[in-house]
Each structure stands twice: as structure tokens, then as C-alpha cells.
Design an enzyme around this catalytic site. Structure first.
Site, PDB file in Angstrom:
ATOM      1  N   ASP A 227       0.404  -1.057   0.346  1.00  0.00           N
ATOM      2  CA  ASP A 227       0.042   0.003  -0.091  1.00  0.00           C
ATOM      3  C   ASP A 227       1.127   1.226  -0.028  1.00  0.00           C
ATOM      4  O   ASP A 227       1.404   1.483   1.029  1.00  0.00           O
ATOM      5  CB  ASP A 227      -0.709   0.012   0.690  1.00  0.00           C
ATOM      6  CG  ASP A 227      -1.768   1.383   1.210  1.00  0.00           C
ATOM      7  OD1 ASP A 227      -2.740   0.795   0.216  1.00  0.00           O
ATOM      8  OD2 ASP A 227      -1.034   2.121   2.315  1.00  0.00           O
ATOM      9  N   GLU A 323      -1.742  -1.211  -5.826  1.00  0.00           N
ATOM     10  CA  GLU A 323      -2.967  -0.925  -6.294  1.00  0.00           C
ATOM     11  C   GLU A 323      -2.390  -0.626  -7.755  1.00  0.00           C
ATOM     12  O   GLU A 323      -1.432   0.475  -8.152  1.00  0.00           O
ATOM     13  CB  GLU A 323      -3.211   0.387  -5.607  1.00  0.00           C
ATOM     14  CG  GLU A 323      -3.599  -0.110  -4.194  1.00  0.00           C
ATOM     15  CD  GLU A 323      -4.065   0.449  -3.265  1.00  0.00           C
ATOM     16  OE1 GLU A 323      -5.441   0.923  -2.715  1.00  0.00           O
ATOM     17  OE2 GLU A 323      -3.218   1.355  -2.936  1.00  0.00           O
ATOM     18  N   CYS A 377     -12.365  -4.603   6.001  1.00  0.00           N
ATOM     19  CA  CYS A 377     -12.093  -4.674   6.806  1.00  0.00           C
ATOM     20  C   CYS A 377     -11.040  -6.323   6.832  1.00  0.00           C
ATOM     21  O   CYS A 377     -11.640  -6.801   6.093  1.00  0.00           O
ATOM     22  CB  CYS A 377     -12.982  -4.907   8.669  1.00  0.00           C
ATOM     23  SG  CYS A 377     -12.474  -5.871   9.423  1.00  0.00           S
ATOM     24  N   CYS A 396     -13.408  -1.463  12.951  1.00  0.00           N
ATOM     25  CA  CYS A 396     -14.253  -1.784  12.180  1.00  0.00           C
ATOM     26  C   CYS A 396     -15.743  -2.015  13.352  1.00  0.00           C
ATOM     27  O   CYS A 396     -15.731  -2.532  14.564  1.00  0.00           O
ATOM     28  CB  CYS A 396     -14.286  -3.793  12.122  1.00  0.00           C
ATOM     29  SG  CYS A 396     -15.747  -4.400  11.269  1.00  0.00           S
ATOM     30  N   ASP A 406      -3.038   2.338   6.367  1.00  0.00           N
ATOM     31  CA  ASP A 406      -2.730   1.691   6.129  1.00  0.00           C
ATOM     32  C   ASP A 406      -2.098   0.271   5.503  1.00  0.00           C
ATOM     33  O   ASP A 406      -2.062  -0.715   4.928  1.00  0.00           O
ATOM     34  CB  ASP A 406      -1.099   2.171   5.464  1.00  0.00           C
ATOM     35  CG  ASP A 406      -1.284   3.738   5.861  1.00  0.00           C
ATOM     36  OD1 ASP A 406      -2.773   4.213   4.285  1.00  0.00           O
ATOM     37  OD2 ASP A 406      -0.038   4.592   5.972  1.00  0.00           O
TER      38      ASP A 406
END
Length: 486
Positions: A227, A323, A377, A396, A406
Site C-alpha cells: 500500500d 494498486e 476490514c 470496524c 495503511d
């Protein structure tokens, strides 16, 4: 023209070295690069002249069949026309013999490629942003470059000199033993050489056909999710549960104070003025060189840090998940554009692509651009409807998991590799047996939307109904939570 394809078991690889030319050689380098730019501008003007001529003839009422013929922009046609014009054209007749023919061929090849890209973009056969027609290159802004494909192109046996056509033997700033060893062993063949001036010095890049050697990674069965961010350059979570964080060096921010001081010095000097034709003073050129030296140092430090990070990742893990970031769109955020550009998200993706494919033959999984890695989550799989950027801790509401934002995204990316391998083959598209009820937009990243001006409350496409607003802010539970490989 056919595209070059390496023989089986070989790949095309570039070897780049800095040069230390003397005064005569540096003048010859500038002359060759200037000749390439002049040939490019001639080709653009020669081809577009027929366009403007046809447009003028249409206004005169000339029939379509009698209009001036279109001038071709293929490389053989441009070479033939340029060889005929260089003897009589006053722009080239006096000095074209001073440079190698490869310099002019470089400019003509670039012009031909530019026209091809423009035509394909107009016809919808080229991906990416729509391209405009080729324009003239400015001597002040164009990057000096020249490519050699024929003639004497070699690396000398002493490992500190290279030989190029018409330029002779030039000393290199660094040893060339890496390429020299491959050439002497018969595992590499030099195809071309490109000289370029950037960051205040000259470089030569040898394009060679090299035998592909696959290096085994340290942990081939481990999956890592990366990430990228501004606060931390990369947060890496692997399938064994280990979390690593690569700090953002922030090279530009560290040099910002020095850069501002150098820029103030430049602003106090007498600089160039294109309107009046005023030339810069010697003091301005000296101050501008000092300012550019700061920029060059920042660029070199950034490139070194990114190469070390990507090389370490590609050499350790068997599967890497990243990503598909919209970096061009992220740069439109004026508050984060400077730090995003300094981080180099696009360069990390590019380096991981070729290092995992050519050096280690490992798997690189690219998550879908709208995959909600930060809103999901990592414990139970619940997807939040919205997660603002200022919230750096993920909480969550279903399993009450509290984790860094992150780190949570990196764990989800690592788990996505299993879904990609066992699902439909597309990262972010899980193979779920039943259709899951989900609120609109909860399975995607948060996007800014604006209400249509024509929207009304009494027709389709109008305002959102109250029960739809309540459903949109509700979290969603997936049928099967994404879990990392064990």
C-alpha cells in the site's frame, strides 16, 4: 516497419553510463543532438505544409480530386525527401556533413512515430489520452538526444571508454564492466546506443539483447501486498502476517529550504527575456546552474531510493500485489500534489513490473483501481461505505477491529492474490457463489460526485430518496472474508 523481437531466451535490456567528454567531444554531442532536433522540425513542417495547402485550396473552390496530394510520413519517405532537400535547403546545406547520418535519422524517426501516434489516436486505435498533431521542438525546451543504430558502437576492453560513430572514443564516468563482461562472454549483443543530456551531464544508454537469467527469490511461496502512501512510502504486509514499513524519504521537502534560497538568488539576477531579446547575464547563468544542481541531486536521490525499494521487494517475494493508482488524477489535488510527485508512485509500479517479469519471473498482481482496499476490514471483510482520508485508523463496527489504515489496506491487498488466483482471474473480482446485497458505492473507493443541475425530486435521476441515503451509509458484510494465504 517490423518491430524487433529478441530470440527465445533473450530479453532487450538497457545499460546506462555517465560520460566525461572533453570540450571537443561535448561540442560534437551538442551538434548531433541539435541536428536531430532540426531534422525533426523539418519533417513536421514538410508534412504539415501539405495539410495547410489543401485547406487553403478548399477555400478556393478546388475540387477534391485536384487538391494537393498528402505527403507521407513513413520513415523511408521522410529519409528520401530529406536526402533530396539537405543539399539545397539553406538550413542544412552549409553544415549537414559535420554530423553522422544517424543524427538526422533520429529526428526523422521521432517525427514518423509522432505522426503515427497522432493518426492512431484520432482513429481510436491508441490507448490513453488523446494526442494532438506534432509540433516543432524548441531549442530551449527540447531534451537533447541522439540515437546510433549503425556504425562503430562498442564498449572498450579497458572498461572505462565507449566508442560511438563520428564521436570517437569517450571516457565514461563509471566502469562499464557489467556490459563488457556480458559481451565478452557472448551473452549480450549491442543493438543501439543513445546519448542524452539530462540532470546537468551526458549519458549513454546501450540497448542490448541479453540472455535472460532468472534469479530465484528468497521466499517464493510468500505473497506481499504493498500500500503506497505519502506519510509512509510503502506499507508491506505478507501472507505470514509480517508488517514492514518503508519510510518516505521526502527528498524534495528536505531540499526545499535550499531550493527557495537558490531561487531567490536567481530572481535577483538579470535573466533572459524573449519579448525584448535580452540575453541572461553571466551571474544569472551561474545562479541558475546552482539551482539546477539542487534539482538534479533530489532527482538522483529519489531514483536511488525507489530502485533499492523495488529491487528488495522483487528479490524476496514470489507474488507482489499493488494498486492501480490514478496518479494523474491524484496530482490534481493541490494540497498533496507536491508530496505525491515526490513519492513516485508511478515509477514504483513501472519498476516492479519489469523487475518481477524479467529478473525473477514472479507474479505481479495489479488490484482494480476501484477495489476498496482501505475501506474493507481485514478481519471480517466488512466494507465501509465511506472512509475519509483524514481518518488514519480503521475501526470496524462489526468485529471491533482497530488497526492502522495503511496496514489494513496492505493486508487486504495480500489477501487479494488468493481471490485473483482462484476466482475469475481479475484482481478485485471474487468468486462468490451468491450475490451479496451491498449499498451503492460500498464496494468501491469514495468518489466525489456532483448533483446534476437538471435533477429534480419528482423524476428519475433526481435527488436520492431518504431510504437510499440510509442504505448508502450502512456497512456491508461480504459472503466470504478475504484472508491472507497461510
Amino acid at each position: 516497419m517490423k518491430k524487433f523481437r529478441p530470440q527465445p531466451g533473450f530479453v532487450v535490456q538497457a545499460f546506462r553510463f555517465a560520460l566525461d567528454p572533453n570540450a571537443v567531444q561535448e561540442a560534437a554531442l551538442w551538434s548531433h543532438c541539435g541536428a536531430a532536433r532540426a531534422a525533426y522540425n523539418w519533417a513536421v513542417g514538410w508534412v504539415t505544409a501539405s495539410w495547410w495547402q489543401r485547406r487553403a485550396e478548399v477555400t478556393y473552390g478546388i475540387a477534391e480530386a485536384q487538391l494537393t496530394d498528402w505527403r507521407p510520413w513513413s520513415l523511408p519517405a521522410l529519409r528520401k525527401a530529406f536526402n533530396e532537400a539537405k543539399h539545397t535547403d539553406v538550413r542544412f546545406a552549409a553544415w549537414w556533413e559535420e554530423n553522422s547520418k544517424e543524427a538526422y535519422s533520429t529526428g526523422l524517426a521521432n517525427a514518423s512515430a509522432a505522426f503515427d501516434n497522432y493518426a492512431k489516436s484520432r482513429q481510436g486505435r491508441r490507448r490513453g489520452k488523446r494526442m494532438g498533431a506534432p509540433r516543432f521542438k524548441s531549442k530551449r525546451k527540447a531534451r537533447p538526444a541522439c540515437r546510433f543504430t549503425t556504425g562503430t558502437i562498442r564498449v572498450e576492453r579497458d572498461g572505462r571508454h565507449v566508442t560511438l560513430p563520428r564521436l570517437g572514443t569517450i571516457r565514461t564516468h563509471e566502469p562499464t564492466v557489467k556490459l563488457l563482461a556480458c559481451v565478452q562472454a557472448g551473452t549480450a549483443r549491442i543493438l543501439s546506443a543513445t546519448v542524452r543530456h539530462e540532470r546537468g551531464r551526458w549519458f549513454v544508454s546501450f540497448q542490448a539483447e541479453v540472455k535472460q537469467d532468472i534469479w530465484r527469490v528468497t521466499r517464493p511461496d510468500v505473497v506481499v501486498g504493498i500500500d503506497l502512501g505519502v506519510k509512509s512510502l510503502a506499507v508491506m504486509a505478507d501472507s505470514t502476517g509480517e508488517i514492514r514499513t518503508a519510510a518516505n524519504p521526502g527528498h524534495y521537502d528536505r531540499a526545499l529550504k535550499q531550493l527557495r534560497r537558490a531561487s531567490r538568488t536567481v530572481s535577483r539576477r538579470q535573466g533572459p527575456d524573449r519579448r525584448t531579446g535580452r540575453k541572461p547575464s553571466k551571474r544569472w547563468e551561474k545562479a541558475n546552474t546552482a539551482r539546477n544542481r539542487v534539482h538534479h541531486r533530489v532527482a538522483n536521490l529519489r531514483a536511488d531510493a525507489l530502485h533499492k525499494l523495488t529491487t528488495t521487494v522483487a528479490a524476496e517475494y514470489g507474488t507482489v500485489v499493488v494498486e492501480d493508482l490514478n496518479v494523474a488524477g491524484m496530482l490534481k489535488n493541490r494540497r498533496l500534489a507536491r508530496r505525491i510527485a515526490d513519492a513516485g508512485f508511478g515509477e514504483i509500479r513501472r519498476q516492479l513490473d519489469y523487475k518481477t517479469r524479467q529478473r525473477h519471473a514472479t507474479c505481479l498482481v495489479v488490484a482494480d483501481r476501484w477495489y476498496p482496499s482501505s475501506k474493507t476490514c481485514s478481519g471480517c471483510g466488512t466494507v465501509k461505505a465511506k472512509l475519509p482520508l483524514h481518518l488514519r485508523t480503521y475501526q470496524c463496527d462489526t468485529c471491533h477491529l482497530v488497526i492502522d489504515r495503511d496496514t489494513n489496506a496492505a493486508r487486504n491487498l495480500a489477501a487479494l492474490a488468493a481471490a485473483c488466483m482462484t476466482g475469475t482471474g481479475v484482481a478485485g473480482d471474487q468468486d462468490t457463489p451468491e450475490r451479496v446485497s451491498k449499498p451503492r458505492g460500498a464496494d468501491q473507493k469514495t468518489r466525489t460526485t456532483t448533483r446534476s443541475r437538471k435533477a429534480t425530486d419528482g423524476r428519475a435521476g433526481g435527488a436520492t430518496l431518504p431510504h437510499q441515503q440510509q442504505e448508502e451509509t450502512r456497512d456491508r458484510t461480504q459472503a466470504e472474508p478475504l484472508m491472507p494465504w497461510r
